[in-house]
Design a protein around this motif. Structure first.
Motif, PDB file in Angstrom:
ATOM      1  N   PRO A 146       0.852  -1.249  -0.364  1.00  0.00           N
ATOM      2  CA  PRO A 146      -0.035   0.104   0.051  1.00  0.00           C
ATOM      3  C   PRO A 146       0.511   1.595  -0.036  1.00  0.00           C
ATOM      4  O   PRO A 146       1.855   1.520   0.493  1.00  0.00           O
ATOM      5  CB  PRO A 146      -1.289  -0.534   0.915  1.00  0.00           C
ATOM      6  CG  PRO A 146      -0.080  -0.616   1.998  1.00  0.00           C
ATOM      7  CD  PRO A 146       0.617  -2.041   1.334  1.00  0.00           C
ATOM      8  N   GLY A 147       0.221   2.520  -0.465  1.00  0.00           N
ATOM      9  CA  GLY A 147       0.537   3.903  -0.021  1.00  0.00           C
ATOM     10  C   GLY A 147       2.582   3.994  -1.418  1.00  0.00           C
ATOM     11  O   GLY A 147       2.492   2.971  -1.470  1.00  0.00           O
ATOM     12  N   GLU A 148       2.666   5.089  -1.276  1.00  0.00           N
ATOM     13  CA  GLU A 148       3.619   5.696  -1.522  1.00  0.00           C
ATOM     14  C   GLU A 148       4.825   5.706  -0.160  1.00  0.00           C
ATOM     15  O   GLU A 148       4.807   6.313   0.788  1.00  0.00           O
ATOM     16  CB  GLU A 148       3.113   7.433  -1.491  1.00  0.00           C
ATOM     17  CG  GLU A 148       4.645   8.160  -2.112  1.00  0.00           C
ATOM     18  CD  GLU A 148       4.080   9.391  -2.130  1.00  0.00           C
ATOM     19  OE1 GLU A 148       5.071  10.305  -1.825  1.00  0.00           O
ATOM     20  OE2 GLU A 148       2.975   9.935  -2.341  1.00  0.00           O
ATOM     21  N   PRO A 149       5.648   5.067  -1.288  1.00  0.00           N
ATOM     22  CA  PRO A 149       6.888   4.506  -0.374  1.00  0.00           C
ATOM     23  C   PRO A 149       8.140   5.818   0.647  1.00  0.00           C
ATOM     24  O   PRO A 149       8.157   6.464  -0.592  1.00  0.00           O
ATOM     25  CB  PRO A 149       7.889   3.492  -0.820  1.00  0.00           C
ATOM     26  CG  PRO A 149       7.040   3.500  -1.901  1.00  0.00           C
ATOM     27  CD  PRO A 149       6.058   4.284  -2.277  1.00  0.00           C
ATOM     28  N   VAL A 150       8.090   5.666   1.380  1.00  0.00           N
ATOM     29  CA  VAL A 150       9.031   6.823   2.424  1.00  0.00           C
ATOM     30  C   VAL A 150      10.543   6.181   1.955  1.00  0.00           C
ATOM     31  O   VAL A 150      11.076   5.113   2.853  1.00  0.00           O
ATOM     32  CB  VAL A 150       8.577   7.296   3.047  1.00  0.00           C
ATOM     33  CG1 VAL A 150      10.168   8.334   3.971  1.00  0.00           C
ATOM     34  CG2 VAL A 150       7.210   7.781   3.361  1.00  0.00           C
ATOM     35  N   CYS A 151      11.055   6.908   1.302  1.00  0.00           N
ATOM     36  CA  CYS A 151      12.756   6.035   1.110  1.00  0.00           C
ATOM     37  C   CYS A 151      13.568   7.254   1.810  1.00  0.00           C
ATOM     38  O   CYS A 151      13.069   8.313   0.926  1.00  0.00           O
ATOM     39  CB  CYS A 151      13.329   6.111  -0.391  1.00  0.00           C
ATOM     40  SG  CYS A 151      11.962   5.240  -1.134  1.00  0.00           S
ATOM     41  N   LEU A 152      14.915   7.231   1.883  1.00  0.00           N
ATOM     42  CA  LEU A 152      16.223   8.343   2.134  1.00  0.00           C
ATOM     43  C   LEU A 152      15.599   8.606   1.289  1.00  0.00           C
ATOM     44  O   LEU A 152      16.686   7.623   0.152  1.00  0.00           O
ATOM     45  CB  LEU A 152      16.752   6.582   3.129  1.00  0.00           C
ATOM     46  CG  LEU A 152      16.282   6.619   4.559  1.00  0.00           C
ATOM     47  CD1 LEU A 152      17.669   5.911   4.910  1.00  0.00           C
ATOM     48  CD2 LEU A 152      15.986   7.732   5.255  1.00  0.00           C
ATOM     49  N   CYS A 153      16.523   9.637   2.178  1.00  0.00           N
ATOM     50  CA  CYS A 153      16.814  10.748  -0.190  1.00  0.00           C
ATOM     51  C   CYS A 153      18.738  10.479  -0.410  1.00  0.00           C
ATOM     52  O   CYS A 153      19.413   9.975   0.039  1.00  0.00           O
ATOM     53  CB  CYS A 153      17.219  12.388   0.015  1.00  0.00           C
ATOM     54  SG  CYS A 153      15.545  12.448   0.615  1.00  0.00           S
ATOM     55  N   THR A 154      19.011  10.248  -1.880  1.00  0.00           N
ATOM     56  CA  THR A 154      19.652  10.167  -2.052  1.00  0.00           C
ATOM     57  C   THR A 154      20.094  11.178  -3.093  1.00  0.00           C
ATOM     58  O   THR A 154      19.242  12.005  -3.135  1.00  0.00           O
ATOM     59  CB  THR A 154      20.434   8.679  -3.073  1.00  0.00           C
ATOM     60  OG1 THR A 154      19.899   8.918  -4.138  1.00  0.00           O
ATOM     61  CG2 THR A 154      19.738   7.720  -2.065  1.00  0.00           C
TER      62      THR A 154
END
Length: 162
Positions: A146-154
């Motif tokens: 589900p949903g929009e995954p939150v990723c650590l920014c690169t």
């Protein structure tokens, strides 16, 4: 359907409602209300709950306007989700559209005879429960995460300011 406990989060300016699922990911129940705190104790408490329940995922409600646009509350939820992701490592954090969840929570509590104005922390927990149940239903019906995954920014990506 993946097995494992998930947490649902309803981010507010004063309080953060928290719900959790059962280990099979079948149903969500209200868990607690955490005070919003710029010093980070709110994030620490959520991280503690992720560890305590060995959560496989944290679902953060994204309060969009009815027309789908995002305002200040959505920015606050995105910022919170990114701050949380930095602290929970490999645990999946995602944002799920939560339009009208607070209204639904007020209606559910009113139907149960609870005065939601006197029990605001309960409203936050029930809103988190609604958000998490939505995510569980979506995964169950679609077979997709589900949903929009939150990723650590690169490099080159932008993270909301804190």
């Amino acid at each position: 359907m993946r097995q494992g406990t998930r947490l649902g989060i309803d981010v507010g300016t004063v309080r953060i409602g928290v719900a959790r699922s059962d280990p099979l990911g079948t149903v969500a129940i209200p868990l607690e209300t955490v005070r919003t705190d710029r010093r980070g104790s709110d994030i620490r408490r959520i991280v503690h709950l992720v560890d305590e329940y060995n959560a496989i995922e944290v679902v953060v409600g994204l309060p969009r306007h009815l027309n789908g646009s995002e305002g200040v509350s959505a920015h606050m939820a995105r910022t919170f989700a990114h701050r949380l992701k930095k602290r929970v490592g490999e645990t999946r954090v995602c944002l799920v559209d939560e339009r009208l969840s607070s209204g639904q929570a007020h209606n559910l509590l009113a139907d149960a005879g609870v005065d939601s104005r006197r029990s605001r922390s309960i409203v936050d927990q029930v809103a988190a429960q609604i958000i998490l149940n939505q995510a569980l239903d979506l995964e169950r019906l679609s077979g997709e995460l589900p949903g929009e995954p939150v990723c650590l920014c690169t490099r080159g990506e932008e993270i909301p300011s804190e």
